[in-house]
Write an enzyme that holds these catalytic residues in place. Structure first.
Site, PDB file in Angstrom:
ATOM      1  CG  ASP A  32      -1.950  -1.148   1.162  1.00  0.00           C
ATOM      2  OD1 ASP A  32      -1.911  -1.948   0.218  1.00  0.00           O
ATOM      3  OD2 ASP A  32      -2.757  -1.259   2.108  1.00  0.00           O
ATOM      4  CD  GLU A  80      -7.107  -0.065   3.031  1.00  0.00           C
ATOM      5  OE1 GLU A  80      -6.002   0.053   3.576  1.00  0.00           O
ATOM      6  OE2 GLU A  80      -8.185   0.140   3.621  1.00  0.00           O
ATOM      7  CE  LYS A 137      -3.497  -4.303   1.282  1.00  0.00           C
ATOM      8  NZ  LYS A 137      -4.227  -3.556   2.280  1.00  0.00           N
ATOM      9  CE  LYS A 140      -8.086  -0.621   7.193  1.00  0.00           C
ATOM     10  NZ  LYS A 140      -8.087   0.576   6.313  1.00  0.00           N
ATOM     11  CB  VAL A 165       2.449   2.611   4.916  1.00  0.00           C
ATOM     12  CG1 VAL A 165       3.850   3.189   4.890  1.00  0.00           C
ATOM     13  CG2 VAL A 165       1.732   2.889   3.598  1.00  0.00           C
ATOM     14  CB  THR A 166       0.404   2.155   8.747  1.00  0.00           C
ATOM     15  OG1 THR A 166      -0.778   1.466   9.193  1.00  0.00           O
ATOM     16  CG2 THR A 166       0.007   3.393   7.997  1.00  0.00           C
ATOM     17  CB  CYS A 170      -2.108  -2.585   5.427  1.00  0.00           C
ATOM     18  SG  CYS A 170      -3.774  -1.881   5.265  1.00  0.00           S
ATOM     19  CD  GLN A 210       4.195 -14.613  22.540  1.00  0.00           C
ATOM     20  OE1 GLN A 210       3.761 -15.720  22.861  1.00  0.00           O
ATOM     21  NE2 GLN A 210       3.423 -13.616  22.193  1.00  0.00           N
TER      22      GLN A 210
HETATM   23  N1  TIU Z   1      -2.608   0.366   4.303  1.00  0.00           N
HETATM   24  C1  TIU Z   1      -3.053   0.611   5.536  1.00  0.00           C
HETATM   25  O1  TIU Z   1      -2.325   0.439   6.514  1.00  0.00           O
HETATM   26  N2  TIU Z   1      -4.342   1.113   5.660  1.00  0.00           N
HETATM   27  C2  TIU Z   1      -4.743   1.956   6.677  1.00  0.00           C
HETATM   28  O2  TIU Z   1      -5.900   2.341   6.744  1.00  0.00           O
HETATM   29  N3  TIU Z   1      -3.783   2.316   7.585  1.00  0.00           N
HETATM   30  C3  TIU Z   1      -3.918   3.223   8.605  1.00  0.00           C
HETATM   31  O3  TIU Z   1      -2.997   3.330   9.412  1.00  0.00           O
HETATM   32  N4  TIU Z   1      -5.007   3.970   8.681  1.00  0.00           N
END
Ligand code: TIU
Length: 232
Positions: A32, A80, A137, A140, A165-166, A170, A210
């Protein structure tokens, strides 16, 4: 002494422990890296976030992407987003919170988080080559309601180098999905970023704790070092 050893690639200096990958069975998965998350006026900013927090991941990802292209590694980018009629966007997602603009609303980079709009596209610095795979997609996680599982099976992939990210949204969701499906995930620490630096730190810790409950974590320098051909 004759060195008859075939060139092999190295072990990644990862946490919680070094990991040796079968490189032909390894793909780079970039999550993303879209204008909607990275730039002002996109989805990320409508949620109230400081999008400048994510810029630090671009260079490390670019370096690994270049190395992956040089070595012929399978490269997969994800995005996304939703269909223009929002038929794949659950109301529970669209209606959530109090964003400045909702998914599907018109914004400065086109409709927020909608496929085909400028904001939905991947940033120019990391733009996919025509030969690379792009997975759209709606969620997430990159496995939910996508062809990713089939693609990985088709190419015989067992291991994923994951960045994007993030970190806690995701990237973490995708790593958890991948881990349950039997993939070894090595998350590139400086190739991920969050709007919340503390969530980035904890998101990485959750993966490697872990004994590596969800996977491994390594920085881009360690990944690049291991990707170099060596004769050891
Ligand atoms: N790609 C992804 O992480 N989608 C999000 O909505 N991330 C946020 O941190 N909002």
């Amino acid at each position: 002494m004759l060195n008859s050893a075939k060139p092999t690639k190295g072990v990644i200096g990862a946490e919680p422990e070094p990991i040796k990958l079968d490189w032909p069975a390894t793909a780079l998965l970039i999550i993303d890296m879209q204008r909607d998350f990275m730039e002002p006026g996109g989805f990320g900013e409508t949620l109230g976030n400081d999008v400048s927090q994510l810029a630090r991941a671009v260079k490390p990802i670019g370096a690994v992407l270049t190395a992956a292209r040089d070595t012929g590694m399978l490269v997969i980018h994800t995005r996304e987003g939703h269909l223009p009629d929002l038929s794949d966007a659950p109301p529970a997602k669209v209606e959530r919170g109090a964003p400045s603009l909702r998914i599907g609303d018109p914004g400065p980079m086109g409709r927020i988080l909608i496929r085909g709009e400028a904001g939905h596209d991947i940033i120019p610095e990391l733009y996919p080559l025509d030969s690379e795979i792009v997975i759209d997609k709606p969620g997430k996680g990159a496995f939910y309601a996508t062809e990713l599982g089939d693609v990985l099976e088709k190419y015989g992939i067992e291991n994923l180098l994951v960045c994007g990210v993030t970190t806690e949204v995701c990237v973490n969701t995708t790593v958890r999905e991948a881990n349950d499906r039997g993939y070894r995930c090595v998350v590139i620490s400086d190739g991920c970023a969050s709007y919340f630096p503390e969530f980035h730190e904890m998101g990485l810790k959750m993966i490697k704790a872990q004994g590596g409950i969800f996977g491994w974590v390594a920085n881009s320098a360690a990944v690049l070092e291991a990707m170099k051909v060596s004769t050891t």
